[in-house]
Design a protein around this motif. Structure first.
Motif, mmCIF file in Angstrom:
data_model
loop_
_atom_site.group_PDB
_atom_site.id
_atom_site.type_symbol
_atom_site.label_atom_id
_atom_site.label_comp_id
_atom_site.label_asym_id
_atom_site.label_seq_id
_atom_site.Cartn_x
_atom_site.Cartn_y
_atom_site.Cartn_z
ATOM 1 N N GLY A 90 64.607 55.138 20.041
ATOM 2 C CA GLY A 90 64.869 53.736 20.561
ATOM 3 C C GLY A 90 65.537 53.869 21.949
ATOM 4 N N SER A 91 65.708 54.837 22.572
ATOM 5 C CA SER A 91 66.398 54.930 23.804
ATOM 6 C C SER A 91 65.485 54.370 24.997
ATOM 7 C CB SER A 91 67.131 56.004 24.386
ATOM 8 O OG SER A 91 67.325 56.237 25.502
ATOM 9 N N PRO A 92 65.792 53.465 25.784
ATOM 10 C CA PRO A 92 64.962 52.722 26.893
ATOM 11 C C PRO A 92 64.632 53.555 28.177
ATOM 12 C CG PRO A 92 67.246 51.743 26.966
ATOM 13 C CD PRO A 92 67.006 52.529 25.728
ATOM 14 N N VAL A 93 65.600 54.770 28.325
ATOM 15 C CA VAL A 93 65.520 55.443 29.126
ATOM 16 C C VAL A 93 65.521 56.959 28.938
ATOM 17 C CG1 VAL A 93 66.795 53.792 30.784
ATOM 18 C CG2 VAL A 93 67.955 55.668 29.781
ATOM 19 N N PRO A 94 65.021 57.968 29.720
ATOM 20 C CA PRO A 94 64.880 59.477 29.210
ATOM 21 C C PRO A 94 66.386 59.779 29.251
ATOM 22 C CG PRO A 94 63.384 59.025 31.113
ATOM 23 C CD PRO A 94 63.918 57.642 30.910
ATOM 24 N N LEU A 95 66.640 60.698 28.218
ATOM 25 C CA LEU A 95 67.981 61.154 28.096
ATOM 26 C C LEU A 95 68.189 62.664 28.088
ATOM 27 C CD1 LEU A 95 69.461 58.927 25.120
ATOM 28 C CD2 LEU A 95 69.668 58.528 27.641
ATOM 29 N N ALA A 96 69.324 63.173 28.534
ATOM 30 C CA ALA A 96 69.071 64.598 28.597
ATOM 31 C C ALA A 96 70.559 65.129 27.650
ATOM 32 C CB ALA A 96 69.887 65.194 29.769
ATOM 33 N N GLY A 97 70.268 65.903 26.688
ATOM 34 C CA GLY A 97 71.211 66.463 25.754
ATOM 35 C C GLY A 97 72.119 67.628 26.477
ATOM 36 N N ILE A 98 73.291 67.350 26.567
ATOM 37 C CA ILE A 98 74.371 68.169 27.384
ATOM 38 C C ILE A 98 75.160 68.729 26.497
ATOM 39 C CG2 ILE A 98 76.108 68.317 29.254
ATOM 40 C CD1 ILE A 98 73.300 67.522 30.054
ATOM 41 N N PRO A 99 75.528 70.295 26.184
ATOM 42 C CA PRO A 99 76.150 70.775 24.965
ATOM 43 C C PRO A 99 77.551 70.583 25.531
ATOM 44 C CG PRO A 99 74.764 72.308 26.305
ATOM 45 C CD PRO A 99 74.448 71.174 26.791
ATOM 46 N N GLU A 100 78.463 70.199 24.595
ATOM 47 C CA GLU A 100 79.948 70.394 24.709
ATOM 48 C C GLU A 100 80.014 71.752 23.947
ATOM 49 O OE1 GLU A 100 84.182 68.762 22.989
ATOM 50 O OE2 GLU A 100 82.403 67.258 22.844
ATOM 51 N N VAL A 101 80.880 72.536 24.600
ATOM 52 C CA VAL A 101 80.979 73.989 24.459
ATOM 53 C C VAL A 101 82.270 74.244 24.297
ATOM 54 C CG1 VAL A 101 78.888 74.819 25.297
ATOM 55 C CG2 VAL A 101 80.925 74.864 26.665
ATOM 56 N N GLU A 102 82.743 75.079 23.499
ATOM 57 C CA GLU A 102 84.222 75.534 23.219
ATOM 58 C C GLU A 102 83.991 77.048 23.575
ATOM 59 O OE1 GLU A 102 86.672 76.636 19.132
ATOM 60 O OE2 GLU A 102 86.860 74.473 19.827
ATOM 61 N N VAL A 117 80.693 81.405 23.915
ATOM 62 C CA VAL A 117 80.894 80.185 23.712
ATOM 63 C C VAL A 117 80.209 79.643 22.496
ATOM 64 C CG1 VAL A 117 80.888 79.798 26.263
ATOM 65 C CG2 VAL A 117 78.662 79.623 24.897
ATOM 66 N N ALA A 118 80.753 78.484 21.647
ATOM 67 C CA ALA A 118 80.009 77.885 20.657
ATOM 68 C C ALA A 118 79.901 76.423 21.030
ATOM 69 C CB ALA A 118 81.107 78.006 19.449
ATOM 70 N N GLU A 119 78.703 75.885 20.754
ATOM 71 C CA GLU A 119 78.361 74.388 20.987
ATOM 72 C C GLU A 119 78.909 73.713 19.938
ATOM 73 O OE1 GLU A 119 74.624 71.690 21.192
ATOM 74 O OE2 GLU A 119 73.997 73.731 21.913
ATOM 75 N N LYS A 120 79.813 72.848 20.322
ATOM 76 C CA LYS A 120 80.493 71.966 19.030
ATOM 77 C C LYS A 120 80.030 70.704 18.939
ATOM 78 C CE LYS A 120 83.628 73.443 17.731
ATOM 79 N NZ LYS A 120 84.002 74.366 16.722
ATOM 80 N N ALA A 121 79.255 70.200 20.018
ATOM 81 C CA ALA A 121 78.467 68.835 19.910
ATOM 82 C C ALA A 121 77.474 68.747 21.039
ATOM 83 C CB ALA A 121 79.609 67.619 20.174
ATOM 84 N N ARG A 122 76.797 67.513 20.824
ATOM 85 C CA ARG A 122 75.810 67.333 22.164
ATOM 86 C C ARG A 122 75.867 65.926 22.569
ATOM 87 N NH1 ARG A 122 70.778 70.414 24.118
ATOM 88 N NH2 ARG A 122 72.066 72.006 23.317
ATOM 89 N N ASP A 159 90.733 64.988 26.771
ATOM 90 C CA ASP A 159 89.710 64.407 27.658
ATOM 91 C C ASP A 159 88.434 65.555 27.717
ATOM 92 O OD1 ASP A 159 91.387 62.127 28.238
ATOM 93 O OD2 ASP A 159 92.029 62.761 29.982
ATOM 94 N N ARG A 160 87.288 64.898 28.188
ATOM 95 C CA ARG A 160 86.183 65.736 28.259
ATOM 96 C C ARG A 160 85.791 65.855 29.901
ATOM 97 N NH1 ARG A 160 87.486 65.374 23.000
ATOM 98 N NH2 ARG A 160 86.138 66.595 21.872
#
Length: 233
Positions: A90-102, A117-122, A159-160
Motif C-alpha cells: 500500500g505504499s504510494p511511493v517506491p521504498l528502499a529496504g535499508i539494513p540496520e546492522v550490528e 555484521v548481523a542484520e538486526k532490522a530493515r 540514536d540511529r
C-alpha cells in the motif's frame, strides 16, 4: 546539504572558532537545533538577515560570507530508475529496504564486511529521498546504532545513523563512522598534518568531557558518511 559553499563556510568557521552547532544556535538566540537544521537538513533554505548578522558576529566574519546570492536550488537530477524493495503493502511511493546492522567489536578495519555484521532490522525509506535529497544510492546505505555518549548532546545512546558507505573521503566538519585503530566510532573530522607533514585526521567529539585526538590518515578507515540521524525521544 551537499555542494553548498555558504554552509561549508559556516562549518569551517565553527571549527576555527571552537564552537559546535548547539552553542552557535544559542549564541544567536535560537533553539539548540537551529544551526544543525540549517546545515544538515536545509531548513531554512537560507538564513534571514538578522540570523546571518548575529552568526557573522559570533564567527567573526562578514555577513556577506553567510548569505546566498540566490536561493539554493532543490536537488534534482536523473538517476537510475528506482527499484521497488520489499516494502509494506500500500505504499504510494517506491521504498528502499535499508539494513540496520550490528557490528562485532572485533571487526577491525573491515567493519562492514559480511562476516562481521548481523542484520538486526530493515528500514523502509522513500527512494526519492535517498537519491535526490541525500545524493546516495540505496544499496550503499546502512543504519547503525549509536553507542556511548561522546557525541552528546548531538547524538545519544540508541540514536540511529543513516550512513552512506560509498562516501569515504573525509571532509572537514562532516560526521563519519570510522575505524580509528581501536574501534568503530562516529566523529566529526578535520584534516591535519603532523610535524613531519604527514596527513592525519583530527577526530572531534561533541561532548566536552571527551578529548579530541589525532590519528594518522593511514590508520583511519572510513566506513561511511553520516547523512541523517534518527533521534530517540
Amino acid at each position: 546539504m551537499q555542494n553548498d559553499p555558504v554552509r561549508q563556510k559556516i562549518r569551517d568557521l565553527l571549527w576555527e572558532a571552537g564552537l559546535n552547532m548547539r552553542e552557535a544556535s544559542l549564541a544567536i538566540g535560537r533553539n539548540v537545533s537551529y544551526v544543525h537544521g540549517f546545515l544538515e537538513r536545509g531548513t531554512p533554505k537560507v538564513l534571514g538577515h538578522r540570523d546571518a548578522e548575529k552568526l557573522a558576529e559570533v564567527l567573526g566574519c562578514g555577513i556577506e560570507d553567510l548569505r546566498h546570492a540566490e536561493r539554493p536550488p532543490t536537488r534534482k537530477g536523473r538517476g537510475p530508475k528506482p527499484r521497488r524493495g520489499r516494502a509494506p503493502e500500500g505504499s504510494p511511493v517506491p521504498l528502499a529496504g535499508i539494513p540496520e546492522v550490528e557490528v562485532e567489536a572485533s571487526a577491525g578495519p573491515g567493519a562492514l564486511a559480511g562476516e562481521f555484521v548481523a542484520e538486526k532490522a530493515r528500514w523502509y525509506l522513500p527512494e526519492g529521498m535517498i537519491r535526490y535529497e541525500g545524493g546516495a544510492v540505496p544499496d550503499a546505505m546502512r543504519v547503525l546504532r549509536v553507542r556511548g555518549e561522546s557525541m552528546e548532546p548531538e547524538l545519544s545512546e540508541g540514536d540511529r545513523l543513516l550512513v552512506d558507505t560509498s562516501k569515504r573521503k573525509p571532509a572537514t566538519g562532516e560526521m563519519f563512522v570510522l575505524w580509528d585503530g581501536n574501534g568503530l566510532v562516529v566523529k566529526r573530522v578535520e584534516r591535519v598534518a603532523d610535524p613531519e607533514g604527514e596527513p592525519g585526521l583530527r577526530l572531534k567529539s561533541t561532548n566536552a568531557e571527551y578529548v579530541d585526538y589525532t590519528a594518522p590518515a593511514c590508520d583511519v578507515h572510513i566506513v561511511g558518511k553520516v547523512l541523517w540521524t534518527v533521534r530517540r525521544v
